[in-house]
Design an enzyme around this catalytic site. Structure first.
Site, PDB file in Angstrom:
ATOM      1  N   GLU A 266      38.896  46.481  50.099  1.00 23.39           N
ATOM      2  CA  GLU A 266      39.882  45.356  49.562  1.00 23.39           C
ATOM      3  C   GLU A 266      40.557  45.794  49.181  1.00 23.39           C
ATOM      4  OE1 GLU A 266      41.878  42.730  47.895  1.00 23.39           O
ATOM      5  OE2 GLU A 266      40.290  42.822  46.628  1.00 23.39           O
ATOM      6  N   CYS A 300      47.468  42.333  45.702  1.00 25.03           N
ATOM      7  CA  CYS A 300      47.640  42.319  47.186  1.00 25.03           C
ATOM      8  C   CYS A 300      47.890  41.156  47.789  1.00 25.03           C
ATOM      9  CB  CYS A 300      46.770  42.918  47.085  1.00 25.03           C
ATOM     10  SG  CYS A 300      44.436  42.341  46.481  1.00 25.03           S
TER      11      CYS A 300
HETATM   12  C1  UN1 Z   1      43.996  41.549  43.473  1.00 27.41           C
HETATM   13  O1  UN1 Z   1      44.640  41.611  43.445  1.00 27.41           O
HETATM   14  O2  UN1 Z   1      43.130  42.595  43.869  1.00 27.41           O
HETATM   15  O3  UN1 Z   1      44.119  35.590  44.721  1.00 27.41           O
HETATM   16  C2  UN1 Z   1      42.922  40.584  43.581  1.00 27.41           C
HETATM   17  C3  UN1 Z   1      44.195  35.761  43.642  1.00 27.41           C
HETATM   18  C4  UN1 Z   1      43.950  37.094  42.643  1.00 27.41           C
HETATM   19  C5  UN1 Z   1      43.011  38.278  43.243  1.00 27.41           C
HETATM   20  C6  UN1 Z   1      43.698  39.021  43.402  1.00 27.41           C
HETATM   21  N1  UN1 Z   1      42.945  35.624  42.239  1.00 27.41           N
HETATM   22  O4  UN1 Z   1      46.045  36.959  43.643  1.00 27.41           O
END
Ligand code: UN1
Length: 515
Positions: A266, A300
């Site tokens: 991820e 992310c």
């Molecule tokens: C991340 O930034 O690794 O969808 C996860 C989102 C959160 C998770 C982010 N539920 O922004």
């Protein structure tokens, strides 16, 4: 220190935690990114500590895999409740150590509780298929077996939720795990593991009880060289689930593949929103603000590119700039703050450099900019101003194709949805995406097979803040992994195809006659 902070300090009580003032070379110091003050130090663990933890986890997993899945779910239910009980201090600890505002710190713990609940339900639904056999008196079916002991590598930005996505599912699936958290957030990792261990310890689920059920939830805090690389190359771990940069993922993916292990990656995103000229502006602005400025652009899923129809691009820019300028920046524990600090000074430097490159490549700064980054230079804390960069028509800045982990938003413009989709997909990453439109046609075009190429595609919702119920992850350089909801649990299990012959003959498949 407030009573609340003392509560969160209680959560990371552990033999590995020492006073930052007495920390030696063998320690990592956890700093509060808002003040740059040390919170506490953690003794780094060695290769040998890693080996011991893996051995203990493997031993515990041999028992755990025989515990009926609903019984495993029962323990995860108790764990979810323990997280619920500590939601506020845990959220605060996330804020203290990582710097996201308290509402988001708590939101992350809520995400953890939600995935625990999801995993409890799942513990009675690890279904396999029944398949029609071509042979008479044969029964064919699939069943899902525990995979073993898995490795979990997490990043600083979601120090609770991403572990929980992996850990809660892996546990109900009958796996044990070793967690290597980011060295920027070791205290949160200790707090989460303490809670998990409190629930697991003294459980008499193991028969014979010759090991500790707490070892299912292993934690090893160490450097990439000492622990990370050993873990990635460890053939005893059939799966490595890693969250972080594309650069890190490439190394992990290659090394795990070299030993024919599985990886669940991820990685980075470069998430865009296409804004059509029939957009509801009142919905767009808060969506963009949360997506691009929330978590100081350190998700992310953060919104990094706004691809606007030329009819409304000026209006979007004109309305976003004052909204950006009025974002309260400061102490993330303060209720009124909407944007806390970046994680460290390297992140601040990376943002400054990205802005300089954007300007050199012909872009215009609408708000923030190098001055906005440097505004906080003399005060403690890694604060910056959120920045909007306008990309003139025809300019294709290379920097906008990179993920800068900071509140930096590029505004592009287009005349035609087909071009917008092409621009949108023309980056290496493929995590999250969105379109804002009132037109069913435009929305469905975006969701069609040659629309968004991302793992997440939203309509009239920003790119970040996904719910746990869906599978989370993305394509291309984002790594292809899926975590959290839907059928992501399958990554943590081994599929077994079984055929049972309940007749008295030995017919062969494909009708082969043999002898
Ligand atoms: C991340 O930034 O690794 O969808 C996860 C989102 C959160 C998770 C982010 N539920 O922004």
């Amino acid at each position: 220190m407030s009573q609340q902070l003392l509560q969160s300090a209680d959560l990371y009580r552990h033999s590995l935690v020492v006073d930052a003032a007495t920390a030696g070379d063998d320690c990592v110091i956890s700093y509060n990114p808002a003040t740059e003050e040390p919170i506490a130090a953690v003794r780094l663990q060695s290769k040998q500590d890693y080996q011991d933890a893996v051995q203990r986890a493997i031993k515990a997993q041999r028992h755990w895999r025989r515990v009926p899945a609903p019984k495993r779910g029962e323990l995860i239910r108790r764990m979810g409740n323990a997280f619920r009980d500590q939601c506020d201090p845990l959220g605060e600890l996330v804020t203290l150590e990582m710097g996201k505002i308290k509402a988001e710190g708590v939101g992350e713990v809520v995400e953890c509780i939600d995935i625990a609940d999801f995993a409890v339900g799942l513990s009675r639904q690890l279904y396999g298929l029944t398949i029609q056999s071509e042979r008479p008196q044969h029964r064919m079916f699939e069943q899902w077996q525990p995979l073993g002991t898995i490795g979990i590598i997490t990043a600083f930005n979601f120090p609770v939720a991403v572990w929980a996505w992996n850990a809660m599912l892996a546990a109900v699936c009958g796996d044990a795990m070793i967690w290597k958290p980011s060295l920027a957030t070791p205290l949160t990792a200790i707090a989460m593991t303490n809670i998990a261990h409190d629930v697991m310890r003294h459980q008499d689920i193991f028969n014979p009880p010759d090991c500790d059920a707490a070892d299912i939830f292993g934690l090893v805090i160490g450097t990439d060289q000492e622990v990370g690389e050993t873990m990635v190359d460890d053939r005893r771990l059939p799966l490595i689930s890693a969250t972080g940069s594309c650069r890190m993922g490439r190394i992990v993916g290659e090394r795990v593949a070299a030993r024919l292990g599985r990886s669940l990656l991820e990685l980075g995103g470069n998430n865009g929103i296409i804004v059509m000229n029939d957009v509801d502006m009142d919905m767009l602005l808060p969506g963009v603000l949360f997506g691009a400025v929330g978590t100081a652009g350190q998700r992310c899923t953060s919104t990094r590119r706004l691809i606007c129809h030329s009819d409304i691009v000026d209006e979007v820019a004109t309305r976003l700039v004052p909204a950006y300028k009025s974002v309260p920046i400061g102490n993330p524990l303060d209720k009124n703050t909407l944007m806390g600090p970046l994680i460290n000074s390297q992140s601040v430097d990376a943002m400054r450099q990205a802005i300089e490159r954007a300007v050199a490549e012909g872009c215009e700064i609408l708000t923030g900019g190098v001055e906005g980054v440097d505004r906080f230079k003399s005060a403690p804390g890694h604060f910056v101003e959120p920045t909007i960069v306008r990309v003139p028509k025809g300019v294709q800045p290379a920097i906008a194709k990179e993920e800068t982990f900071a509140p930096l938003l590029y505004i592009f413009e287009f005349d035609d949805l087909e071009d917008a989709i092409e621009m949108h997909n023309d980056v290496d990453q493929g995590l999250s995406s969105a379109i804002f439109t009132s037109s069913l046609r435009s929305a469905e075009r975006f969701l069609s097979p040659d629309g968004s190429d991302c793992g997440i595609a939203n309509v009239n919702i920003g790119t970040s803040g996904a719910e746990i119920g869906g599978a989370f992850g993305g394509e291309k350089d984002t790594g292809g992994g899926r975590e959290s909801g839907s059928d992501s649990w399958k990554a943590y299990m081994r599929r077994q195809t079984c055929t049972v012959n309940y007749g008295a003959d030995m017919p062969l498949a494909q009708g082969i006659e043999f002898g």
